[in-house]
Motif scaffolding. Structure first.
Motif, PDB file in Angstrom:
ATOM      1  N   LEU A 148     -13.535  11.232  -6.540  1.00 36.37           N
ATOM      2  CA  LEU A 148     -14.551  11.359  -7.581  1.00 36.37           C
ATOM      3  C   LEU A 148     -14.006  12.034  -8.834  1.00 36.37           C
ATOM      4  CD1 LEU A 148     -17.630  12.232  -5.378  1.00 36.37           C
ATOM      5  CD2 LEU A 148     -17.501  10.344  -7.034  1.00 36.37           C
ATOM      6  N   GLN A 149     -12.947  12.796  -8.714  1.00 33.14           N
ATOM      7  CA  GLN A 149     -12.329  13.372  -9.897  1.00 33.14           C
ATOM      8  C   GLN A 149     -11.764  12.278 -10.794  1.00 33.14           C
ATOM      9  OE1 GLN A 149      -9.464  16.289  -8.619  1.00 33.14           O
ATOM     10  NE2 GLN A 149     -11.012  17.685  -7.807  1.00 33.14           N
ATOM     11  N   ARG A 150     -11.326  11.180 -10.176  1.00 33.01           N
ATOM     12  CA  ARG A 150     -10.796  10.066 -10.959  1.00 33.01           C
ATOM     13  C   ARG A 150     -11.882   9.081 -11.362  1.00 33.01           C
ATOM     14  NH1 ARG A 150      -5.615   6.475  -9.187  1.00 33.01           N
ATOM     15  NH2 ARG A 150      -4.788   8.596  -8.941  1.00 33.01           N
ATOM     16  N   PHE A 151     -12.844   8.859 -10.459  1.00 29.55           N
ATOM     17  CA  PHE A 151     -13.904   7.883 -10.731  1.00 29.55           C
ATOM     18  C   PHE A 151     -15.266   8.570 -10.564  1.00 29.55           C
ATOM     19  CE2 PHE A 151     -10.308   5.464  -8.891  1.00 29.55           C
ATOM     20  CZ  PHE A 151      -9.991   4.681  -9.990  1.00 29.55           C
ATOM     21  N   PRO A 152     -15.631   9.453 -11.482  1.00 24.72           N
ATOM     22  CA  PRO A 152     -16.847  10.248 -11.317  1.00 24.72           C
ATOM     23  C   PRO A 152     -18.138   9.437 -11.328  1.00 24.72           C
ATOM     24  CG  PRO A 152     -15.930  10.534 -13.517  1.00 24.72           C
ATOM     25  CD  PRO A 152     -14.917   9.787 -12.731  1.00 24.72           C
ATOM     26  N   ASP A 153     -18.127   8.236 -11.878  1.00 20.13           N
ATOM     27  CA  ASP A 153     -19.344   7.425 -11.945  1.00 20.13           C
ATOM     28  C   ASP A 153     -19.474   6.440 -10.786  1.00 20.13           C
ATOM     29  OD1 ASP A 153     -20.370   8.584 -14.260  1.00 20.13           O
ATOM     30  OD2 ASP A 153     -19.126   7.319 -15.546  1.00 20.13           O
ATOM     31  N   SER A 154     -18.621   6.549  -9.786  1.00 19.50           N
ATOM     32  CA  SER A 154     -18.679   5.629  -8.647  1.00 19.50           C
ATOM     33  C   SER A 154     -19.849   5.985  -7.734  1.00 19.50           C
ATOM     34  CB  SER A 154     -17.375   5.673  -7.847  1.00 19.50           C
ATOM     35  OG  SER A 154     -17.509   4.946  -6.641  1.00 19.50           O
ATOM     36  N   LEU A 155     -20.831   5.094  -7.652  1.00 17.98           N
ATOM     37  CA  LEU A 155     -21.960   5.300  -6.747  1.00 17.98           C
ATOM     38  C   LEU A 155     -21.497   5.303  -5.301  1.00 17.98           C
ATOM     39  CD1 LEU A 155     -24.985   5.487  -6.102  1.00 17.98           C
ATOM     40  CD2 LEU A 155     -25.087   2.978  -6.282  1.00 17.98           C
ATOM     41  N   SER A 156     -20.604   4.397  -4.957  1.00 17.75           N
ATOM     42  CA  SER A 156     -20.132   4.311  -3.570  1.00 17.75           C
ATOM     43  C   SER A 156     -19.462   5.600  -3.119  1.00 17.75           C
ATOM     44  CB  SER A 156     -19.167   3.136  -3.417  1.00 17.75           C
ATOM     45  OG  SER A 156     -19.808   1.911  -3.672  1.00 17.75           O
ATOM     46  N   LEU A 157     -18.649   6.182  -3.988  1.00 15.38           N
ATOM     47  CA  LEU A 157     -17.962   7.415  -3.629  1.00 15.38           C
ATOM     48  C   LEU A 157     -18.939   8.582  -3.498  1.00 15.38           C
ATOM     49  CD1 LEU A 157     -14.742   7.161  -5.843  1.00 15.38           C
ATOM     50  CD2 LEU A 157     -14.904   6.885  -3.358  1.00 15.38           C
ATOM     51  N   ARG A 158     -19.916   8.665  -4.376  1.00 19.84           N
ATOM     52  CA  ARG A 158     -20.896   9.768  -4.277  1.00 19.84           C
ATOM     53  C   ARG A 158     -21.767   9.626  -3.034  1.00 19.84           C
ATOM     54  NH1 ARG A 158     -20.272  13.446  -7.807  1.00 19.84           N
ATOM     55  NH2 ARG A 158     -19.330  12.907  -9.807  1.00 19.84           N
ATOM     56  N   PHE A 170       0.828  -1.204   0.000  1.00 15.98           N
ATOM     57  CA  PHE A 170       0.000   0.000   0.000  1.00 15.98           C
ATOM     58  C   PHE A 170       0.859   1.249   0.000  1.00 15.98           C
ATOM     59  CE2 PHE A 170       0.336  -0.378   4.700  1.00 15.98           C
ATOM     60  CZ  PHE A 170       0.531   0.941   5.082  1.00 15.98           C
ATOM     61  N   VAL A 171       0.216   2.341  -0.396  1.00  9.78           N
ATOM     62  CA  VAL A 171       0.833   3.662  -0.372  1.00  9.78           C
ATOM     63  C   VAL A 171       0.018   4.537   0.570  1.00  9.78           C
ATOM     64  CG1 VAL A 171       1.088   5.777  -1.736  1.00  9.78           C
ATOM     65  CG2 VAL A 171       1.959   3.611  -2.624  1.00  9.78           C
ATOM     66  N   ALA A 172       0.681   5.318   1.388  1.00  8.34           N
ATOM     67  CA  ALA A 172       0.030   6.258   2.303  1.00  8.34           C
ATOM     68  C   ALA A 172       0.274   7.676   1.803  1.00  8.34           C
ATOM     69  CB  ALA A 172       0.564   6.092   3.712  1.00  8.34           C
ATOM     70  N   LEU A 173      -0.824   8.420   1.610  1.00  6.18           N
ATOM     71  CA  LEU A 173      -0.737   9.779   1.086  1.00  6.18           C
ATOM     72  C   LEU A 173      -1.664  10.713   1.855  1.00  6.18           C
ATOM     73  CD1 LEU A 173      -0.785   8.989  -2.745  1.00  6.18           C
ATOM     74  CD2 LEU A 173       1.180   9.777  -1.415  1.00  6.18           C
ATOM     75  N   PRO A 174      -1.453  12.013   1.762  1.00  7.39           N
ATOM     76  CA  PRO A 174      -2.366  12.963   2.416  1.00  7.39           C
ATOM     77  C   PRO A 174      -3.737  12.929   1.742  1.00  7.39           C
ATOM     78  CG  PRO A 174      -0.288  14.015   1.777  1.00  7.39           C
ATOM     79  CD  PRO A 174      -0.337  12.696   1.093  1.00  7.39           C
ATOM     80  N   PRO A 175      -4.803  13.278   2.454  1.00  8.71           N
ATOM     81  CA  PRO A 175      -6.124  13.358   1.836  1.00  8.71           C
ATOM     82  C   PRO A 175      -6.095  14.294   0.627  1.00  8.71           C
ATOM     83  CG  PRO A 175      -6.293  13.562   4.216  1.00  8.71           C
ATOM     84  CD  PRO A 175      -4.832  13.620   3.890  1.00  8.71           C
ATOM     85  N   GLY A 176      -6.714  13.842  -0.464  1.00 10.45           N
ATOM     86  CA  GLY A 176      -6.706  14.632  -1.691  1.00 10.45           C
ATOM     87  C   GLY A 176      -5.738  14.102  -2.723  1.00 10.45           C
ATOM     88  N   GLN A 177      -4.839  13.204  -2.316  1.00  9.14           N
ATOM     89  CA  GLN A 177      -3.899  12.589  -3.248  1.00  9.14           C
ATOM     90  C   GLN A 177      -4.148  11.077  -3.276  1.00  9.14           C
ATOM     91  OE1 GLN A 177       0.239  13.743  -2.665  1.00  9.14           O
ATOM     92  NE2 GLN A 177      -0.387  15.687  -1.744  1.00  9.14           N
ATOM     93  N   TRP A 178      -3.869  10.477  -4.448  1.00 17.28           N
ATOM     94  CA  TRP A 178      -4.102   9.042  -4.618  1.00 17.28           C
ATOM     95  C   TRP A 178      -2.939   8.398  -5.375  1.00 17.28           C
ATOM     96  CZ3 TRP A 178      -7.939   6.903  -1.964  1.00 17.28           C
ATOM     97  CH2 TRP A 178      -8.976   7.737  -1.520  1.00 17.28           C
ATOM     98  N   PRO A 179      -2.685   7.121  -5.120  1.00 12.98           N
ATOM     99  CA  PRO A 179      -1.662   6.424  -5.900  1.00 12.98           C
ATOM    100  C   PRO A 179      -2.008   6.460  -7.392  1.00 12.98           C
ATOM    101  CG  PRO A 179      -2.331   5.109  -4.006  1.00 12.98           C
ATOM    102  CD  PRO A 179      -3.298   6.245  -4.099  1.00 12.98           C
ATOM    103  N   VAL A 180      -0.999   6.576  -8.238  1.00 13.30           N
ATOM    104  CA  VAL A 180      -1.257   6.673  -9.675  1.00 13.30           C
ATOM    105  C   VAL A 180      -1.830   5.382 -10.243  1.00 13.30           C
ATOM    106  CG1 VAL A 180       0.496   8.448 -10.028  1.00 13.30           C
ATOM    107  CG2 VAL A 180       1.145   6.030 -10.197  1.00 13.30           C
ATOM    108  N   THR A 181      -1.585   4.262  -9.589  1.00 10.30           N
ATOM    109  CA  THR A 181      -2.057   2.977 -10.112  1.00 10.30           C
ATOM    110  C   THR A 181      -3.298   2.459  -9.397  1.00 10.30           C
ATOM    111  OG1 THR A 181      -0.640   1.697  -8.599  1.00 10.30           O
ATOM    112  CG2 THR A 181       0.311   2.328 -10.737  1.00 10.30           C
ATOM    113  N   ALA A 182      -3.825   3.218  -8.453  1.00 12.47           N
ATOM    114  CA  ALA A 182      -4.938   2.724  -7.638  1.00 12.47           C
ATOM    115  C   ALA A 182      -6.170   2.440  -8.490  1.00 12.47           C
ATOM    116  CB  ALA A 182      -5.281   3.732  -6.555  1.00 12.47           C
TER     117      ALA A 182
END
Length: 326
Positions: free
Chosen positions: A229-239, A185-197
């Motif tokens: 949501l910027q990366r996965f805008p159609d995710s129901l779970s995230l919305r 796993f990768v640990a990042l600050p809120p607002g950032q995500w791993p490039v391969t996630a």
């Protein structure tokens, strides 16, 4: 986890045996023969902090390494009190991820490929990996932090155990990592995500972080959802998660907008319409609430049919009561 002197003395022999018995390192060979587009030949995150482990505390030491890189004040000693399980003389993977989240980092599982690990390094993200440094029949579980790679030399660099810069063949890393379930796993600050996630991992990370952050860090949880949501805008779970965290923080207007977006994008989701109906009702928006409740009933979602009908009946009764002459 590996700690005692005799274990470290035997480590070289075990690794050699593991590599010999592990078969072909398929991913390493593929990466060397045909490097993926956009993947640089060499990366080393030399500024990554280092905390040498004490006995059985490779987990707290590795976790402190990735958190210190985020300027989190978390020492191996403090983390050991939080995540180390004396009865198991080690740390479970779920505790490692939970420990990162408790300290304000979003911990996200990576895809189980060697390429994903290298791409994260290229993005500047140290990767916490779980290894079996022994054999399938004699496991020696170990956490380390991957900080670099060299494709030409087929080597990787790690912060591992008591060694600040452990150079290991990429083949050996692949064997020991795959034998431990290809967990990283990768640990990042809120607002950032791993490039391969991947989406599933991002949803799990956002929800897990929300549960750790709320109620004192609602803004951080909101940021995690919005950025996901910027990366996965159609995710129901995230919305739905965004709506829930906004609602819990008391921002019902924004929560209603999040639920409305979720319902519009996923019109067959009864829970999205129901959450929207309930929130609109609490805001005093009676007609909008009734319309959303009717959409929930008409969604065809058999799992939620009874609860949707109950909600609609309740809202209709409230509307009738409020319109009756006094």
């Amino acid at each position: 986890m590996i700690a005692r002197a005799w274990r470290w003395a035997a480590l070289a022999l075990l690794l050699a045996a593991a590599a010999a018995l592990g078969g072909c390192a398929a991913q390493t060979e593929t990466l060397r023969r045909a490097p993926p587009a956009g993947l640089g030949p060499r990366v080393e995150l030399a500024a990554t902090p280092f905390f040498p482990q004490t006995e059985y505390h490779c987990g707290p030491a590795a976790l402190a390494t990735v958190l210190a890189g985020l300027s989190v004040d978390a020492t191996p000693e403090r983390l050991g009190e939080e995540v180390f399980l004396p009865a198991r003389t080690g740390t479970l993977q779920i505790e490692m991820i939970a420990g990162a989240r408790r300290h304000g980092a979003v911990a996200t599982r990576l895809p189980g490929t060697l390429e994903a690990l290298l791409r994260e390094l290229q993005a500047g993200h140290p990767v916490l990996v779980f290894q079996n440094l022994g054999l399938s029949w004699y496991p020696l579980w170990h956490y380390a932090v991957l900080i670099g790679y060299d494709l030409e030399r087929a080597e990787v660099m790690l912060r591992s155990g008591t060694t600040e810069r452990l150079v290991m063949s990429m083949r050996t890393l692949e064997h020991t990592w795959v034998r431990a379930g290809s967990w990283a796993f990768v640990a990042l600050p809120p607002g950032q995500w791993p490039v391969t996630a991947e989406e599933k991992a991002v949803v799990e990370a956002a929800v897990g972080f929300e549960r750790s952050a709320m109620p004192t860090h609602a803004a951080q949880a909101t940021l995690a959802y919005r950025s996901a949501l910027q990366r996965f805008p159609d995710s129901l779970s995230l919305r739905m998660g965004l709506g829930n965290v906004l609602y819990a923080a008391g921002d019902k207007n924004s929560a209603a907008l999040a639920f409305e977006e979720a319902a519009q994008r996923h019109p067959d989701s009864a829970p999205a319409w129901m959450n929207l109906a309930s929130t609109r009702a609490e805001l005093g928006q009676r007609d909008a609430a009734l319309a959303a409740a009717r959409r929930a009933v008409g969604s065809g979602d058999a799992t939620w049919a009874e609860r949707a009908a109950t909600l609609l009946a309740s809202l209709e009764a409230q509307a009738k009561d409020s319109s009756a002459p006094r």
